[in-house]
Design a protein around this motif. Structure first.
Motif: not given
Ligand SMILES: [Zn+2]
Length: 391
Positions: A73-75, A77-80, A244-246, A273-276
């Motif tokens: 979804t976007h680069p 670290q917590d997504h890749v 993702g984190d939008a 999105p974005h971990h609440c």
């Molecule tokens: Zn994130």
């Protein structure tokens, strides 16, 4: 196997697996945050999500584990995190069999990724890409260049679907591997599964957004709405929205764009999105504002919950304090959205640290028994309910 979505407990990060009960048992992994106790200086014990993921995968004809699709979804670290350690990168011909004591690398047959999101991540102040993100970028570019040179869709392991047109014509000539915003596609890893429609909501183009500067300071992400049937040729009774984190500026624009067709944003399952984060719903700081205000348009975009909807926070435990993300205030907002539709808000961080599995049925999503709560989910009702109106 049943069609299902699994949310892995990865703390503040995302890692979600969609599994289809089609002929190919298609697997779509959305982001990853594979932390490793051995890599952690504080030596924290993490739940072994890598083994949980591997136990769900199949092997290809050469005995190598694979996923059909990896959506990045976007680069951040917590997504890749964990990509280079667990996944094969580079040409499939160069795949190395694991040495003794090693685990086989997982092959990614097709990548979904957005160049705009990468450019914005680069621009954000003080943001440097982590090693896994750089490795991902190299792999994505390798696949795009293969297409540019051969002008044909690559083999499994070489494929990429670019989500969202790049700015300044940088994706010109890549139309065959490009899916623009507002387009629905049904082909997954070069197969028509007859089970999924994927609608591309974002990343938004700068020209669609009032204030481009705000957009680049916000987290941008690929935003997709999946409509999923339980079986091939069945009705697509399960709608999953992930972005993702939008953050708030993006959700506000999405509402302004789609408020006359709010079904574009409806969901039975929302990955909040974005971990609440509070910043998905508000421009104000949760900890520093005296009276932080919710942006009603952004909240409307995230409020198109169908009856008995599940709102999932993939985050650390959410506490009543100043932290953000995850944020107590955002949790309260999402709980209110869930309550409006007799739904449920749940966090992936639990005492037991178990994966959260939701089975997708012809009557809508059903939580798997090991995480079942007392709330009765909406068999037979989920598909007939209409989204809540604005407000
Ligand atoms: Zn994130």
């Amino acid at each position: 196997m049943s069609t299902q979505i699994t949310f892995f407990p990865v703390g503040n990060g995302d890692m979600t697996l969609i599994e289809l009960d089609d002929a190919s048992q298609t697997k779509i992994l959305i982001d990853m945050n594979i932390r490793d106790s051995a890599d952690d200086e504080a030596n924290e014990d993490y739940f072994d999500v890598a083994s949980e993921l591997r136990s769900r995968l199949k092997n290809d004809s050469k005995g190598r584990p694979y996923i059909d699709v990896f959506l990045q979804t976007h680069p951040d670290q917590d997504h890749v995190r964990g990509l280079a350690k667990h996944f094969h990168l580079g040409a499939v011909d160069d795949y190395k069999e694991p040495k003794e004591g090693e685990q086989a690398k997982i092959i990614i047959q097709e990548i979904w990724s957005s160049p705009i999101v990468w450019r914005r991540a680069d621009k954000r102040t003080g943001h440097t890409l982590c090693e896994d993100a750089k490795d991902f970028n190299t792999e994505a570019k390798r696949r795009v260049n293969l297409y540019k040179n051969a002008k044909k869709i690559g083999e499994a392991g070489d494929r990429i679907r670019i989500i969202g047109k790049d700015e300044d014509g940088k994706t010109d000539g890549l139309e065959a591997i490009l899916t623009e915003v507002d387009i629905t596609f049904t082909k997954i890893n070069e197969r028509e599964t007859q089970m999924v429609e994927v609608y591309v909501l974002g990343p938004l183009q700068a020209k669609d957004v009032e204030d481009e500067d705000r957009l680049s300071k916000n987290h941008s992400s690929v935003i997709l709405q999946f409509k999923i049937a339980a079986q091939p040729y069945g009705s697509k009774t399960n709608i999953f929205l992930c972005g993702g984190d939008a953050e708030v500026a993006i959700w506000r624009e999405l509402w302004r764009k789609h408020q006359n067709a709010p079904h574009c944003l409806s969901y039975d399952i929302l990955l909040t999105p974005h971990h609440c984060s509070w910043h998905t719903l508000s421009e104000d700081s949760w900890s520093r504002s005296k009276n932080p205000k919710v942006d009603e348009d952004a909240k409307s975009a995230l409020s198109q919950a169908k009856r008995y909807a599940q709102l999932i926070a993939s985050s650390n435990v959410i506490k009543d304090d100043d932290n953000d993300p995850p944020c107590w205030g955002a949790k309260k907002e999402y709980e209110a959205i869930a309550a409006n539709v007799s739904g449920e808000f749940v966090c992936t961080s639990t005492k037991d640290q178990e994966v959260m599995e939701i089975t997708l049925t012809s009557g809508g999503p059903q939580k798997s028994p090991k995480r079942a709560s007392n709330i009765t989910l909406g068999a037979g009702l989920a598909s007939s309910a209409t989204p809540k109106p604005h407000g």
